[in-house]
Scaffold this motif. Structure first.
Motif, PDB file in Angstrom:
ATOM      1  N   UNK A   1       0.799  -1.218   0.000  1.00  0.00           N
ATOM      2  CA  UNK A   1       0.000   0.000   0.000  1.00  0.00           C
ATOM      3  C   UNK A   1       0.835   1.273   0.000  1.00  0.00           C
ATOM      4  N   UNK A   2       1.824   1.363   0.857  1.00  0.00           N
ATOM      5  CA  UNK A   2       2.469   2.651   1.071  1.00  0.00           C
ATOM      6  C   UNK A   2       3.752   2.880   0.280  1.00  0.00           C
ATOM      7  N   UNK A   3       4.509   1.841  -0.014  1.00  0.00           N
ATOM      8  CA  UNK A   3       5.752   2.048  -0.771  1.00  0.00           C
ATOM      9  C   UNK A   3       5.527   2.702  -2.136  1.00  0.00           C
ATOM     10  N   UNK A   4       4.436   2.372  -2.836  1.00  0.00           N
ATOM     11  CA  UNK A   4       4.226   3.026  -4.135  1.00  0.00           C
ATOM     12  C   UNK A   4       3.814   4.506  -4.031  1.00  0.00           C
ATOM     13  N   UNK A   5       3.525   4.992  -2.824  1.00  0.00           N
ATOM     14  CA  UNK A   5       2.984   6.338  -2.651  1.00  0.00           C
ATOM     15  C   UNK A   5       3.997   7.271  -1.991  1.00  0.00           C
ATOM     16  N   UNK A   6       3.986   8.510  -2.406  1.00  0.00           N
ATOM     17  CA  UNK A   6       4.759   9.551  -1.723  1.00  0.00           C
ATOM     18  C   UNK A   6       4.023   9.910  -0.430  1.00  0.00           C
ATOM     19  N   UNK A   7       4.669  10.684   0.420  1.00  0.00           N
ATOM     20  CA  UNK A   7       4.028  11.145   1.656  1.00  0.00           C
ATOM     21  C   UNK A   7       2.776  11.965   1.328  1.00  0.00           C
ATOM     22  N   UNK A   8       2.852  12.798   0.289  1.00  0.00           N
ATOM     23  CA  UNK A   8       1.682  13.604  -0.090  1.00  0.00           C
ATOM     24  C   UNK A   8       0.531  12.736  -0.574  1.00  0.00           C
ATOM     25  N   UNK A   9       0.852  11.714  -1.353  1.00  0.00           N
ATOM     26  CA  UNK A   9      -0.219  10.833  -1.844  1.00  0.00           C
ATOM     27  C   UNK A   9      -0.786   9.968  -0.717  1.00  0.00           C
ATOM     28  N   UNK A  10       0.061   9.576   0.236  1.00  0.00           N
ATOM     29  CA  UNK A  10      -0.431   8.839   1.399  1.00  0.00           C
ATOM     30  C   UNK A  10      -1.417   9.702   2.177  1.00  0.00           C
TER      31      UNK A  10
END
Length: 166
Positions: free
Chosen positions: A125-134
């Motif tokens: 879930x989280x590795x593909x996302x930047x902090x902003x997208x998270x």
């Protein structure tokens, strides 16, 4: 009243959500089966018990927190009892309710399995996302959740430091 069809962007978002909502549990189940012979549903029960004071919860509260029906939870707890990871007790405060209690052996399982589980969650879930997208994902999901459950009667508020997120 005319049907309000999804526009192209909504359709793409909906189909992505359907795929993610099917694939993430499958990935998490595979990791938990491989590492501990557990389903994700069983792990959530263990995690919810591990976070409780005295590592015990009323069965009704546990069902809600684990997002399981009473019947399904009873079967899940039964399987965990067979492995010696959970036991049932009568509630001491009123003698009417039943508690599920995480045993020391169950606590050991949570501690052993949690690192691999959180890595699977991160990876899926989280590795593909930047902090902003998270942050955007969290905000979007919270907004959808608020629309589904505006009075907060259908959900349990989860803290930031749960076994699921460790």
């Amino acid at each position: 009243m005319a049907t309000r069809w999804l526009d192209e962007e909504q359709q793409r978002a909906w189909r992505a959500w359907l795929s993610v909502s099917e694939l993430v549990p499958r990935v998490l189940d595979a990791q938990l089966q491989r590492d501990a012979g557990l389903t994700h549903a069983a792990y959530v029960v263990l995690a919810m018990l591990s976070e409780a004071p005295g590592r015990a919860r009323r069965m009704s509260d546990l069902a809600r927190r684990a997002n399981q029906s009473q019947s399904r939870l009873s079967h899940t707890v039964g399987r965990l009892e067979e492995r010696g990871w959970v036991r049932r007790e009568r509630a001491a405060d009123d003698g009417r309710g039943n508690l599920a209690v995480l045993t020391d052996a169950g606590w050991d399982v949570v501690q052993q399995v949690a690192p691999g589980h959180v890595e699977a969650v991160r990876s899926a879930v989280f590795d593909p996302l930047s902090a902003d997208r998270t942050r955007a994902l969290r905000e979007a999901l919270e907004q959808v959740l608020e629309g589904l459950d505006p009075d907060h009667s259908l959900r349990v508020e989860h803290g930031a430091d749960t076994a699921e997120e460790r």
